[in-house]
Design an enzyme around this catalytic site. Structure first.
Site, PDB file in Angstrom:
ATOM      1  N   LYS A 171       0.832  -1.206   0.000  1.00  9.67           N
ATOM      2  CA  LYS A 171       0.000   0.000   0.000  1.00  9.67           C
ATOM      3  C   LYS A 171       0.869   1.259   0.000  1.00  9.67           C
ATOM      4  O   LYS A 171       0.362   2.373  -0.040  1.00  9.67           O
ATOM      5  CB  LYS A 171      -0.893   0.022   1.255  1.00  9.67           C
ATOM      6  CG  LYS A 171      -1.927  -1.089   1.304  1.00  9.67           C
ATOM      7  CD  LYS A 171      -2.787  -0.927   2.556  1.00  9.67           C
ATOM      8  CE  LYS A 171      -3.659  -2.136   2.837  1.00  9.67           C
ATOM      9  NZ  LYS A 171      -4.639  -2.412   1.805  1.00  9.67           N
ATOM     10  N   LYS A 219      15.045  -6.419   5.099  1.00 10.20           N
ATOM     11  CA  LYS A 219      15.364  -5.406   6.115  1.00 10.20           C
ATOM     12  C   LYS A 219      16.750  -5.610   6.751  1.00 10.20           C
ATOM     13  O   LYS A 219      17.405  -4.646   7.130  1.00 10.20           O
ATOM     14  CB  LYS A 219      14.282  -5.385   7.202  1.00 10.20           C
ATOM     15  CG  LYS A 219      12.951  -4.816   6.706  1.00 10.20           C
ATOM     16  CD  LYS A 219      11.947  -4.700   7.835  1.00 10.20           C
ATOM     17  CE  LYS A 219      10.592  -4.276   7.299  1.00 10.20           C
ATOM     18  NZ  LYS A 219       9.612  -4.042   8.371  1.00 10.20           N
ATOM     19  N   ASP A 235       9.494   1.631  11.916  1.00 10.36           N
ATOM     20  CA  ASP A 235       8.365   0.778  12.314  1.00 10.36           C
ATOM     21  C   ASP A 235       7.917   1.063  13.752  1.00 10.36           C
ATOM     22  O   ASP A 235       6.733   1.209  14.030  1.00 10.36           O
ATOM     23  CB  ASP A 235       8.753  -0.712  12.198  1.00 10.36           C
ATOM     24  CG  ASP A 235       8.720  -1.192  10.754  1.00 10.36           C
ATOM     25  OD1 ASP A 235       7.973  -0.624   9.944  1.00 10.36           O
ATOM     26  OD2 ASP A 235       9.460  -2.152  10.436  1.00 10.36           O
TER      27      ASP A 235
HETATM   28  N1  LIG Z   1       1.853  -3.039  10.599  1.00 10.07           N
HETATM   29  C1  LIG Z   1       3.089  -3.031  10.134  1.00 10.07           C
HETATM   30  O1  LIG Z   1       3.554  -2.006   9.597  1.00 10.07           O
HETATM   31  C2  LIG Z   1       3.968  -4.290  10.292  1.00 10.07           C
HETATM   32  C3  LIG Z   1       5.366  -4.188  10.086  1.00 10.07           C
HETATM   33  C4  LIG Z   1       6.145  -5.358  10.226  1.00 10.07           C
HETATM   34  C5  LIG Z   1       5.536  -6.585  10.547  1.00 10.07           C
HETATM   35  N2  LIG Z   1       4.179  -6.669  10.728  1.00 10.07           N
HETATM   36  C6  LIG Z   1       3.515  -7.983  11.129  1.00 10.07           C
HETATM   37  O2  LIG Z   1       4.179  -8.530  12.268  1.00 10.07           O
HETATM   38  C7  LIG Z   1       4.013  -9.952  12.317  1.00 10.07           C
HETATM   39  C8  LIG Z   1       5.347 -10.649  12.638  1.00 10.07           C
HETATM   40  O3  LIG Z   1       6.277 -10.469  11.566  1.00 10.07           O
HETATM   41  P1  LIG Z   1       7.852 -10.834  11.726  1.00 10.07           P
HETATM   42  O4  LIG Z   1       8.507 -10.282  10.510  1.00 10.07           O
HETATM   43  O5  LIG Z   1       8.353 -10.415  13.064  1.00 10.07           O
HETATM   44  O6  LIG Z   1       7.858 -12.442  11.670  1.00 10.07           O
HETATM   45  P2  LIG Z   1       9.029 -13.418  12.167  1.00 10.07           P
HETATM   46  O7  LIG Z   1      10.340 -12.722  12.263  1.00 10.07           O
HETATM   47  O8  LIG Z   1       8.889 -14.629  11.315  1.00 10.07           O
HETATM   48  O9  LIG Z   1       8.612 -13.797  13.683  1.00 10.07           O
HETATM   49  C9  LIG Z   1       7.556 -14.628  13.937  1.00 10.07           C
HETATM   50  C10 LIG Z   1       7.192 -14.640  15.447  1.00 10.07           C
HETATM   51  O10 LIG Z   1       5.887 -15.196  15.560  1.00 10.07           O
HETATM   52  C11 LIG Z   1       5.932 -16.322  16.426  1.00 10.07           C
HETATM   53  N3  LIG Z   1       4.911 -17.276  15.947  1.00 10.07           N
HETATM   54  C12 LIG Z   1       4.732 -17.718  14.686  1.00 10.07           C
HETATM   55  N4  LIG Z   1       3.648 -18.515  14.610  1.00 10.07           N
HETATM   56  C13 LIG Z   1       3.128 -18.586  15.869  1.00 10.07           C
HETATM   57  C14 LIG Z   1       2.014 -19.254  16.439  1.00 10.07           C
HETATM   58  N5  LIG Z   1       1.205 -20.009  15.708  1.00 10.07           N
HETATM   59  N6  LIG Z   1       1.763 -19.076  17.765  1.00 10.07           N
HETATM   60  C15 LIG Z   1       2.582 -18.303  18.510  1.00 10.07           C
HETATM   61  N7  LIG Z   1       3.662 -17.651  18.030  1.00 10.07           N
HETATM   62  C16 LIG Z   1       3.932 -17.791  16.718  1.00 10.07           C
HETATM   63  C17 LIG Z   1       7.353 -16.824  16.377  1.00 10.07           C
HETATM   64  O11 LIG Z   1       7.632 -17.565  17.538  1.00 10.07           O
HETATM   65  P3  LIG Z   1       8.939 -18.536  17.645  1.00 10.07           P
HETATM   66  O12 LIG Z   1      10.093 -17.644  17.947  1.00 10.07           O
HETATM   67  O13 LIG Z   1       8.609 -19.456  18.751  1.00 10.07           O
HETATM   68  O14 LIG Z   1       9.046 -19.231  16.315  1.00 10.07           O
HETATM   69  C18 LIG Z   1       8.116 -15.490  16.298  1.00 10.07           C
HETATM   70  O15 LIG Z   1       8.223 -14.897  17.563  1.00 10.07           O
HETATM   71  C19 LIG Z   1       3.410 -10.331  10.952  1.00 10.07           C
HETATM   72  O16 LIG Z   1       2.016 -10.583  11.150  1.00 10.07           O
HETATM   73  C20 LIG Z   1       3.609  -9.106  10.092  1.00 10.07           C
HETATM   74  O17 LIG Z   1       2.578  -8.976   9.131  1.00 10.07           O
HETATM   75  C21 LIG Z   1       3.405  -5.536  10.621  1.00 10.07           C
END
Ligand SMILES: NC(=O)c1ccc[n+]([C@@H]2O[C@H](COP(=O)([O-])OP(=O)(O)OC[C@H]3O[C@@H](n4cnc5c(N)ncnc54)[C@H](OP(=O)(O)O)[C@@H]3O)[C@@H](O)[C@H]2O)c1
Length: 280
Positions: A22, A72, A113
């Site tokens: 977006k 990133k 962020d």
């Molecule tokens: N609004 C925005 O501008 C923005 C910006 C950035 C990211 N985001 C959102 O932030 C979220 C995380 O992104 P990320 O890049 O940090 O991902 P990431 O680096 O892959 O980290 C994933 C995290 O989620 C946990 N996890 C995954 N599946 C799970 C489940 N079923 N139950 C409990 N914990 C679970 C993992 O736990 P483990 O360590 O135990 O594997 C880890 O802590 C995403 O939904 C993304 O869309 C939003």
């Protein structure tokens, strides 16, 4: 006398995949508020071509880039100079180009962020973080990016809960000097209540909710999912059913992080309210 043509400012977001972005709409709306003439493209950059594509963009007159998944960390490595918040986040979502004394390309890296999240919570939702109890779920890239700006707001406690507790403990080591931050697993939360609960796990992407007790919400608590979508996310639905006073997704964070990038590039602060409304 010949009129000097106004220079067209050139921006883009790099990611892979990128079709959903977006950011072009958001930045064009911001530019319109100031009568600025910009181009802002969403560019799908193939793996192994990130560094070369960034440098070409900068050398060909590009002013700035947003960087999204999965680049990133590479952007962090590529930047010649980084802000303190980017340094701690270990990830960069904003690059700004300039030219050095010898005509060489200079790249500044920042991470907007976390400040985007804090601005959405405190500005748009009017929830002050100072002295409040904050629960952050997850310990991945997104969470690492928000911890320093959250701790700068001086919460009474920031409890970091993750499925793999050791990952939360690593982040507590890195960010411990910034405020009161502790690590835990999901099974230790039964007797505690929080004013702000931020879901930074990727669970919502799979239609799941982390295994949490329904008693974690204090009176007037805000449940905030970093993920955004057209429909309420599973975490928002769950929080509502458990009695959380307010729930939101991360669309406001997306627009606010973009506004901070826009400010870094142009020195102008856009009005984010109408843009959030437009995207909703
Ligand atoms: N609004 C925005 O501008 C923005 C910006 C950035 C990211 N985001 C959102 O932030 C979220 C995380 O992104 P990320 O890049 O940090 O991902 P990431 O680096 O892959 O980290 C994933 C995290 O989620 C946990 N996890 C995954 N599946 C799970 C489940 N079923 N139950 C409990 N914990 C679970 C993992 O736990 P483990 O360590 O135990 O594997 C880890 O802590 C995403 O939904 C993304 O869309 C939003």
């Amino acid at each position: 006398m010949m009129a000097t043509a106004k220079k067209l400012e050139k921006f883009a977001v790099f990611g892979h995949p990128i079709g959903h972005s977006k950011s072009p709409v958001i930045h064009q709306q911001f530019a319109k508020q100031f009568g600025l003439d910009i181009t802002y493209e969403a560019i799908d950059v193939a793996e192994n071509e990130f560094e070369q594509t960034v440098r070409e963009f900068g050398k060909n007159g590009g002013n700035g880039l947003n960087i999204t998944v999965p680049y990133k960390l590479e952007a962090w490595q590529l930047a010649d100079v980084r802000s303190e918040r980017a340094e701690l986040a270990g990830a960069v979502n904003t690059l700004k180009f300039s030219t050095g004394n010898n005509g060489e390309l200079k790249i500044f890296g920042d991470n907007t962020d976390g400040v985007g999240l804090v601005t959405d919570i405190q500005g748009n939702y009017q929830v002050k973080i100072k002295n409040k109890k904050v629960l952050v779920l997850g310990a991945g890239g997104a969470v690492r990016g928000i911890l320093a700006p959250l701790l700068d707001c001086q919460p009474q406690l920031l409890l970091l809960a993750n499925r793999t507790v050791s990952k939360a403990e690593v982040l507590v080591e890195i960010f411990g000097h910034k405020g009161t931050i502790k690590a835990t697993g999901f099974d230790n939360l039964a007797d505690q209540q929080f004013d702000l609960i931020i879901n930074g796990t990727a669970a919502s992407l799979k239609g799941e909710v982390p295994p949490l007790p329904g008693t974690i919400f204090a009176k007037n608590a805000l449940a905030y999912d970093l993920m955004y979508s057209a429909e309420p996310t599973p975490f928002m639905e769950w929080a509502k059913n458990q009695g959380a006073a307010k729930q939101t997704d991360g669309l406001g964070m997306l627009v606010e992080q973009a506004a901070e990038s826009f400010y870094i590039w142009n020195g102008l602060r856009p009005d984010t309210g109408p843009v959030i409304k437009l995207l909703r």
